[in-house]
Write a protein that holds these residues in place. Structure first.
Motif, PDB file in Angstrom:
ATOM      1  N   HIS A  82       0.823  -1.217   0.000  1.00  0.00           N
ATOM      2  CA  HIS A  82       0.000   0.000   0.000  1.00  0.00           C
ATOM      3  C   HIS A  82       0.853   1.261   0.000  1.00  0.00           C
ATOM      4  O   HIS A  82       0.598   2.199  -0.755  1.00  0.00           O
ATOM      5  CB  HIS A  82      -0.950   0.005   1.203  1.00  0.00           C
ATOM      6  N   ARG A  83       1.866   1.280   0.856  1.00  0.00           N
ATOM      7  CA  ARG A  83       2.746   2.458   0.914  1.00  0.00           C
ATOM      8  C   ARG A  83       3.457   2.670  -0.417  1.00  0.00           C
ATOM      9  O   ARG A  83       3.546   3.800  -0.908  1.00  0.00           O
ATOM     10  CB  ARG A  83       3.782   2.294   2.021  1.00  0.00           C
ATOM     11  N   VAL A 131      11.077   5.174  -5.501  1.00  0.00           N
ATOM     12  CA  VAL A 131      12.289   4.786  -6.214  1.00  0.00           C
ATOM     13  C   VAL A 131      11.974   3.451  -6.884  1.00  0.00           C
ATOM     14  O   VAL A 131      11.433   2.545  -6.248  1.00  0.00           O
ATOM     15  CB  VAL A 131      13.484   4.651  -5.238  1.00  0.00           C
ATOM     16  N   GLU A 132      12.284   3.338  -8.151  1.00  0.00           N
ATOM     17  CA  GLU A 132      11.935   2.129  -8.904  1.00  0.00           C
ATOM     18  C   GLU A 132      12.468   0.887  -8.193  1.00  0.00           C
ATOM     19  O   GLU A 132      13.658   0.804  -7.891  1.00  0.00           O
ATOM     20  CB  GLU A 132      12.491   2.216 -10.324  1.00  0.00           C
ATOM     21  N   PRO A 133      11.591  -0.080  -7.900  1.00  0.00           N
ATOM     22  CA  PRO A 133      12.042  -1.281  -7.187  1.00  0.00           C
ATOM     23  C   PRO A 133      12.944  -2.151  -8.065  1.00  0.00           C
ATOM     24  O   PRO A 133      12.779  -2.205  -9.285  1.00  0.00           O
ATOM     25  CB  PRO A 133      10.743  -2.011  -6.845  1.00  0.00           C
ATOM     26  N   SER A 134      13.890  -2.816  -7.407  1.00  0.00           N
ATOM     27  CA  SER A 134      14.807  -3.705  -8.135  1.00  0.00           C
ATOM     28  C   SER A 134      14.071  -4.969  -8.564  1.00  0.00           C
ATOM     29  O   SER A 134      12.992  -5.280  -8.074  1.00  0.00           O
ATOM     30  CB  SER A 134      15.993  -4.068  -7.242  1.00  0.00           C
ATOM     31  N   TRP A 139       3.221   5.923  -2.824  1.00  0.00           N
ATOM     32  CA  TRP A 139       4.420   6.676  -3.224  1.00  0.00           C
ATOM     33  C   TRP A 139       4.537   6.720  -4.738  1.00  0.00           C
ATOM     34  O   TRP A 139       4.900   7.743  -5.309  1.00  0.00           O
ATOM     35  CB  TRP A 139       5.675   6.050  -2.627  1.00  0.00           C
ATOM     36  N   ASP A 140       4.229   5.594  -5.384  1.00  0.00           N
ATOM     37  CA  ASP A 140       4.294   5.542  -6.844  1.00  0.00           C
ATOM     38  C   ASP A 140       3.307   6.534  -7.461  1.00  0.00           C
ATOM     39  O   ASP A 140       3.652   7.277  -8.383  1.00  0.00           O
ATOM     40  CB  ASP A 140       4.002   4.116  -7.321  1.00  0.00           C
ATOM     41  N   LEU A 141       2.097   6.558  -6.946  1.00  0.00           N
ATOM     42  CA  LEU A 141       1.089   7.487  -7.459  1.00  0.00           C
ATOM     43  C   LEU A 141       1.498   8.940  -7.230  1.00  0.00           C
ATOM     44  O   LEU A 141       1.152   9.818  -8.019  1.00  0.00           O
ATOM     45  CB  LEU A 141      -0.273   7.216  -6.817  1.00  0.00           C
ATOM     46  N   ALA A 196      -4.986   8.792  -2.770  1.00  0.00           N
ATOM     47  CA  ALA A 196      -4.534   7.456  -2.381  1.00  0.00           C
ATOM     48  C   ALA A 196      -4.201   7.449  -0.900  1.00  0.00           C
ATOM     49  O   ALA A 196      -3.734   8.458  -0.354  1.00  0.00           O
ATOM     50  CB  ALA A 196      -3.308   7.057  -3.195  1.00  0.00           C
ATOM     51  N   GLU A 197      -4.465   6.310  -0.257  1.00  0.00           N
ATOM     52  CA  GLU A 197      -4.200   6.133   1.175  1.00  0.00           C
ATOM     53  C   GLU A 197      -4.805   7.296   1.963  1.00  0.00           C
ATOM     54  O   GLU A 197      -4.146   7.976   2.744  1.00  0.00           O
ATOM     55  CB  GLU A 197      -2.707   5.991   1.443  1.00  0.00           C
TER      56      GLU A 197
END
Length: 192
Positions: A50-51, A62-65, A55-57, A91-92
């Motif tokens: 959810h977090r 930071v782009e996940p690996s 954050w993405d929205l 969001a949230e």
């Protein structure tokens, strides 16, 4: 909107420290949540997912690996948002009903094909209580004057980057959620 805050333990309080019943908490206390699937590990995973989506929205993720365990869930959310041509309002978003003394955090509020929509991200298995949860969120949105009627969606995100959408349209869901709240409070008063 009614000011509300949430502790790390998911306890909602207003600015006077009055405790509100959280939607998922009263559904569980009323016996509507299958504890086999709602474990501490699934709660932690859900919190991270959810977090990260919020954050993405907000353009802050930071782009996940490639080996990040929640990467697939984020990709699945992005895929649904794009394919649905979803327009995010918020969001949230923590909302409360001070009259009923309930609160909850709505994962996503927006529009899908021009229809006001509440979507709830799910990173586990489907449960019947999900439709009650999202109905309670619709009530909170209404009380906070965000709209009167919403499409209610559970978006089941999968770790492989895919998703499944379930729309909940039964208008009795809110009545059942209210019954769950009444039952949870009765059980608390009587020590059950």
């Amino acid at each position: 909107m009614h000011p509300i805050q949430r502790s790390p333990e998911h306890v909602y309080t207003d600015l006077s420290d009055v405790v509100y019943d959280g939607v998922t908490t009263f559904l569980a206390a009323g016996g509507f949540v299958d504890d086999e699937w709602f474990t501490p590990a699934s709660r932690i995973r859900g919190d991270y997912v959810h977090r990260a989506i919020a954050w993405d929205l907000g353009g802050e993720l930071v782009e996940p690996s490639e080996d990040d365990p929640i990467r697939g869930y984020i990709l699945a959310a992005r895929k649904w948002l794009g394919e649905a041509r979803a327009v995010t309002r918020s969001a949230e978003t923590m909302l409360a009903d001070p009259t009923m003394r309930i609160a909850g955090t709505l994962d996503w509020i927006g529009d899908v094909n021009g229809t006001p929509t509440i979507a709830d991200w799910k990173s586990g298995v489907a449960q019947p209580a999900h439709q009650l949860q999202i109905a309670a969120y619709e009530h909170l949105a209404f009380v906070n004057e965000l709209g009167a009627r919403f499409a209610r969606l559970a978006i089941y995100l999968r770790p492989d980057g895919t998703y499944r959408v379930v729309q909940h349209a039964d208008r009795n869901d809110w009545k059942i959620a209210q019954a769950a709240l009444t039952l949870a409070r009765w059980k608390e008063i009587h020590g059950c």
